[in-house]
Design a protein around this motif. Structure first.
Motif, mmCIF file in Angstrom:
data_model
loop_
_atom_site.group_PDB
_atom_site.id
_atom_site.type_symbol
_atom_site.label_atom_id
_atom_site.label_comp_id
_atom_site.label_asym_id
_atom_site.label_seq_id
_atom_site.Cartn_x
_atom_site.Cartn_y
_atom_site.Cartn_z
ATOM 1 N N ALA A 61 42.839 36.952 41.681
ATOM 2 C CA ALA A 61 41.808 37.001 42.726
ATOM 3 C C ALA A 61 40.402 36.640 42.215
ATOM 4 O O ALA A 61 39.684 35.869 42.856
ATOM 5 C CB ALA A 61 41.806 38.356 43.394
ATOM 6 N N PRO A 62 39.962 37.150 41.042
ATOM 7 C CA PRO A 62 38.617 36.790 40.569
ATOM 8 C C PRO A 62 38.443 35.283 40.389
ATOM 9 O O PRO A 62 37.392 34.727 40.720
ATOM 10 C CB PRO A 62 38.494 37.501 39.222
ATOM 11 N N VAL A 63 39.497 34.623 39.877
ATOM 12 C CA VAL A 63 39.390 33.174 39.658
ATOM 13 C C VAL A 63 39.256 32.472 41.005
ATOM 14 O O VAL A 63 38.401 31.606 41.202
ATOM 15 C CB VAL A 63 40.636 32.650 38.907
ATOM 16 N N VAL A 64 40.098 32.894 41.960
ATOM 17 C CA VAL A 64 40.083 32.251 43.276
ATOM 18 C C VAL A 64 38.731 32.472 43.947
ATOM 19 O O VAL A 64 38.129 31.550 44.511
ATOM 20 C CB VAL A 64 41.223 32.837 44.147
ATOM 21 N N GLN A 65 38.202 33.701 43.814
ATOM 22 C CA GLN A 65 36.920 33.983 44.484
ATOM 23 C C GLN A 65 35.755 33.257 43.824
ATOM 24 O O GLN A 65 34.825 32.834 44.492
ATOM 25 C CB GLN A 65 36.667 35.486 44.493
ATOM 26 N N PRO B 32 31.128 40.371 41.582
ATOM 27 C CA PRO B 32 30.766 41.461 40.664
ATOM 28 C C PRO B 32 30.407 40.903 39.279
ATOM 29 O O PRO B 32 30.963 39.887 38.864
ATOM 30 C CB PRO B 32 32.041 42.310 40.593
ATOM 31 N N THR B 33 29.460 41.570 38.606
ATOM 32 C CA THR B 33 29.009 41.031 37.313
ATOM 33 C C THR B 33 29.202 42.027 36.171
ATOM 34 O O THR B 33 28.719 41.821 35.073
ATOM 35 C CB THR B 33 27.509 40.650 37.385
ATOM 36 N N HIS B 34 29.937 43.112 36.440
ATOM 37 C CA HIS B 34 30.016 44.133 35.395
ATOM 38 C C HIS B 34 31.310 44.092 34.579
ATOM 39 O O HIS B 34 31.471 44.867 33.659
ATOM 40 C CB HIS B 34 29.806 45.524 36.005
ATOM 41 N N PHE B 35 32.267 43.192 34.906
ATOM 42 C CA PHE B 35 33.500 43.109 34.097
ATOM 43 C C PHE B 35 33.237 42.278 32.846
ATOM 44 O O PHE B 35 32.460 41.326 32.889
ATOM 45 C CB PHE B 35 34.628 42.469 34.924
ATOM 46 N N THR B 36 33.927 42.670 31.738
ATOM 47 C CA THR B 36 33.556 42.016 30.479
ATOM 48 C C THR B 36 34.665 41.153 29.874
ATOM 49 O O THR B 36 34.472 40.540 28.835
ATOM 50 C CB THR B 36 33.120 43.068 29.445
ATOM 51 N N ASP B 37 35.859 41.104 30.493
ATOM 52 C CA ASP B 37 36.872 40.203 29.922
ATOM 53 C C ASP B 37 36.550 38.754 30.318
ATOM 54 O O ASP B 37 35.520 38.494 30.931
ATOM 55 C CB ASP B 37 38.287 40.629 30.361
ATOM 56 N N LEU C 106 33.407 35.100 33.463
ATOM 57 C CA LEU C 106 33.364 33.870 34.274
ATOM 58 C C LEU C 106 32.620 34.141 35.580
ATOM 59 O O LEU C 106 31.737 33.376 35.989
ATOM 60 C CB LEU C 106 34.796 33.401 34.572
ATOM 61 N N MET C 107 32.918 35.295 36.216
ATOM 62 C CA MET C 107 32.242 35.628 37.482
ATOM 63 C C MET C 107 30.743 35.857 37.238
ATOM 64 O O MET C 107 29.894 35.309 37.936
ATOM 65 C CB MET C 107 32.863 36.892 38.086
#
Ligand code: C2E
Ligand code: MG
Ligand code: MG
Length: 582
Positions: free
Chosen positions: A88-92, A110-115, A120-121
Motif C-alpha cells: 500500500a505505501p508504494v501504491v500510495q 505519513p513521514t514517520h516510518f524509517t524502513d 520513500l514516502m
C-alpha cells in the motif's frame, strides 16, 4: 541518457522481463504472481512426488488432494492479503506523485516510518514540497527585486477585491513608474540601473503601510495595493509618501543619482470591479500624470479633485490648533418647563483664514481619520471646562457642560485618567460635565464601552447618547450602558409636524427613555410647533435654533445672565432669538 532508458539496470532485468507481459502490467500483480508461483511450484512438485512414491488408494489420494488444496488456498490468500497491505505505501506514493503532476496537489503521506518504503514516502513528501516552494517562487516572484510579480499581484488583487466587496469597502490600486530610469541606465550602465531598482524597492518597502502590497510589474514599473481605505484621503497621503521617499537622492557605487516617479491611482467600486480593469485604469491615470507633469493622478476626475481638496484641507487642519484658528461655540439647552438654561453643548469651530468658517461635519471626519481629533478633542474639553469655571466664578449657577466625544478619543486606553486630570486642573466638578457619545462609537467594542463609560460615570460625569434614533437604536444594549440622557436626533424634529411615522417613532423613543428613567433632550428644535410637540410629549430638555444657535462664549455669558438674573420678564429663549446667529 538514451541507453540508460532502454537497457535496464542489472537489478531491473527481471522486472523488465515481467513488464513484457500484458497480463501483469500492475506492479502489485507482478509481486503477487511471484509469491504465488514461488509457493505453489515447490508445493505441487512435493505433492506430485508424494502421490507417485506412495501407491495410495484413489480415496486417500482425493482426500490428501483436497486437504492440500484447502491448505494452499488459505495460505496463499493470507499471503496475498498481507502483500497487498504491505504494498500500500508504494501504491500510495505513486498515486501522490501522479496527483502532484496532474493537479499540483501536495502529497499527504505519513513521514514517520524509517524502513525503505517509509523513507520513500517521507522523501517524496519533502522533495515535492521543496520543489513546489521553488516553483511557486519562480512563478510568482521577480528574481531581481524579490517582489511579487504581475501574476501574483493580480491574484492578490482578486482576493482583496472579493474581501473588500464582502466588507462593503473600497481598495486602491496604484501603478508607479520611475521617470528617468532609462536615462540612468543608459548613462551609468545596467548594473547601476539594477542597483537603483533594488534601492528603490528598499525605500518603497519601508514606506509601505501594514497589509499593503508592493509588486514589481516589470522594467521600471511597480504596483501598489492598499486593501483598506479607512478615509479615502490617506490614498494621496501614501502616494505622496512613496514619491517623497524616491525623490531623495540615492548613493550608488559612489555616485549620487536622483530620480523621481509618477503614480496613477484607481479606486475599486469607482474605477472598476476586476483586477484587470483597476490595473488598466491605474495605468491610464499614470499616463495622464506623466503627460501633465503631475506627480500622481486619480483615474476619475471627481475623485481627483475631491481627494486633492481633502488633502489640502487636511494639511491646513494640521496647523489649525497652533495658529489659534479653532474656537468653541456654545449652544444652550433649556429645561422644557421652566425654559431656563440647564446645560450648554460645546461645539468646535474652525475659522480658516481663506476658506472662512469650516463646518465640523466636514473637518471632524478628517481629524478622526488622521488622529488629529485626539489633540483637538482634548483641547475642546479643556477649553469648555475652563469656560465653565469662568461662569462659575462670575457667580452664575452651575450648569452642565456637554462635550462631544469622538470614537478615536474613546479608544484611548487612558481616556478616563485624561478626563479626570482636566477636571482636576480646571477645578470643574464631575457632576457639571456631560459627555456626548454616539451609538456607533459604543457599538464598536461593547465590553470596552461599558467599562469606560462606567468608570466615567463612577467619577460623577453624566453620559448622553447623541443622535439617538439614527444608528442601531439597540434597545437591548440601552439598559446595559450607564446613560443618563438620550438626545433624540434632529432628523425627527424636521418631520415631526408632517410625517406621522416620525411622530410614532419619537413618541416610542420618549416612552422608552421614560421607562428607563433617562433624561430626554430633543435636538434641532427650530419652530414653535416642534417645541409644543416635544413639550406635550414629555421631553425634559430642548436644544435648537428656536431657542438659540451655537454662540460665542461672550454671547452665552449674556444669555446666562439674562436667564438667571432677568431684568426684564422676557425668557432667555425669547431674548436669544434676537441675537445674531452663529
Ligand atoms: P451634534 O453633537 O449632534 O451637534 C449638534 C449639531 O446640530 C450642531 O452642529 C448644531 O449647530 C446643530 N444644531 C443645533 N440646533 C439646531 C437646529 O435647531 N437646527 C439645525 N438644523 N441644526 C441644529 P455643528 O456644530 O455643525 O456640529 C456638527 C457635529 O459635529 C456635531 O453634531 C458633533 O457630532 C460634531 N462636533 C462638533 N463639535 C465637536 C467636538 O468638539 N468634538 C467632536 N468629537 N465632535 C464635534
Ligand atoms: Mg452632540
Ligand atoms: Mg446630535
Amino acid at each position: 541518457m538514451y541507453s540508460s532508458m532502454h537497457t535496464p539496470l542489472k537489478n531491473l532485468r527481471f522486472y523488465s522481463f515481467l513488464s513484457r507481459f500484458n497480463l501483469v502490467r500492475s506492479y502489485k500483480l507482478k509481486i503477487m504472481l511471484v509469491a504465488f508461483l514461488g509457493t505453489h511450484v515447490p508445493l505441487l512438485t512435493l505433492f506430485a512426488f508424494f502421490i507417485a512414491a506412495n501407491s495410495l488408494s484413489f480415496e486417500s489420494t482425493v482426500k490428501i488432494l483436497i486437504i492440500a488444496l484447502i491448505a494452499t488456498l488459505v495460505g496463499t490468500a493470507l499471503t496475498l492479503l498481507a502483500l497487498d497491505t504491505l504494498l500500500a505505501p508504494v501504491v500510495q506514493t505513486s498515486l501522490a506523485l501522479r496527483n502532484y503532476l496532474n493537479q499540483s496537489a501536495l502529497p499527504k503521506l505519513p513521514t514517520h516510518f524509517t524502513d525503505e518504503v517509509g523513507t520513500l514516502m517521507a522523501d517524496t513528501v519533502h522533495t515535492i514540497r521543496n520543489l513546489d516552494d521553488a516553483i511557486q517562487y519562480i512563478v510568482h516572484y521577480d528574481n531581481l527585486t524579490g517582489l511579487p510579480n504581475q501574476l501574483l499581484f493580480q491574484k492578490q488583487l482578486q482576493q482583496a477585491i472579493a474581501q473588500a466587496e464582502r466588507d462593503n469597502r473600497s481598495l486602491a490600486v496604484m501603478v508607479l513608474r520611475l521617470n528617468n530610469f532609462e536615462n540612468v541606465r543608459n548613462a551609468l550602465g545596467s548594473s547601476v540601473g539594477e542597483l537603483l531598482l533594488r534601492n528603490v524597492v528598499q525605500r518603497l518597502s519601508d514606506a509601505m503601510p501594514k497589509h499593503s502590497v508592493l509588486a514589481f510589474l516589470g522594467s521600471d514599473v511597480f504596483g501598489v495595493m492598499q486593501p483598506e481605505i479607512t478615509a479615502s484621503h490617506n490614498v494621496p497621503g501614501l502616494a505622496q509618501d512613496l514619491l517623497d521617499t524616491i525623490a531623495k537622492p540615492f548613493s550608488l557605487n559612489g555616485s549620487e543619482v536622483s530620480t523621481s516617479a509618477s503614480i496613477g491611482i484607481a479606486i475599486s467600486s469607482f474605477d472598476g470591479v476586476t483586477d484587470e480593469q483597476l490595473l488598466q485604469n491605474a495605468n491610464t491615470a499614470l499616463k495622464q500624470a506623466e503627460r501633465q507633469g503631475h506627480h500622481y493622478q486619480f483615474y476619475s476626475l471627481e475623485m481627483n479633485t475631491l481627494l486633492q481638496e481633502r488633502l489640502a484641507l487636511e494639511n491646513e487642519l494640521g496647523y489649525a490648533l497652533i495658529r489659534n484658528e479653532l474656537t468653541v461655540h456654545y449652544q444652550p439647552r433649556f429645561d422644557t418647563r421652566t425654559q431656563r438654561i440647564v446645560a450648554v453643548e460645546a461645539l468646535l469651530r474652525w475659522q480658516n483664514p481663506v476658506r472662512g468658517l469650516v463646518s465640523p461635519a466636514t473637518f471632524i471626519p478628517i481629524a478622526e481619520a488622521n488622529g488629529l481629533i485626539l489633540e483637538m478633542g482634548e483641547w475642546v474639553l479643556k477649553t469648555a471646562c475652563q469656560q465653565s469655571q469662568i461662569w462659575r466664578s462670575a457667580g452664575l449657577p452651575p450648569i452642565r457642560m456637554a462635550v462631544n466625544l469622538s470614537a478615536r478619543q474613546f479608544e484611548q486606553p487612558d481616556l478616563v485618567e485624561r478626563i479626570a486630570q482636566i477636571l482636576a486642573q480646571t477645578g470643574v466638578e464631575a457632576s457639571c460635565l456631560e459627555l456626548e457619545v454616539t451609538e456607533g462609537l459604543m457599538m464598536k467594542n461593547v465590553t470596552h464601552s461599558i467599562a469606560s463609560l462606567q468608570q466615567l460615570h463612577d467619577l460623577g460625569i453624566s453620559i448622553a447618547l447623541d443622535d439617538f434614533g439614527t444608528g442601531y437604536s439597540s434597545l437591548n444594549y440601552l439598559s446595559r450602558f450607564p446613560i443618563d440622557t438620550l438626545k433624540i436626533d434632529q432628523s425627527f424634529m424636521r418631520n415631526i409636524v408632517t410625517n406621522p411615522d416620525d411622530v410614532v417613532i419619537t413618541k416610542a423613543i420618549i416612552a422608552l427613555a421614560t421607562s428607563l428613567q433617562l433624561n430626554i433632550t430633543a435636538e434641532g428644535v427650530e419652530t414653535k410647533e416642534q417645541f409644543e410637540f416635544v413639550e406635550a410629549h414629555g421631553c425634559d430638555e430642548v436644544q435648537g435654533y428656536y431657542f438659540s444657535r451655537p454662540v460665542t462664549a461672550d454671547v452665552l455669558t449674556q444669555l446666562l445672565e439674562s436667564n438667571y438674573f432677568p431684568e426684564s420678564h422676557l425668557s432667555a429663549a425669547v431674548q436669544t432669538r434676537n441675537l445674531i446667529p452663529d
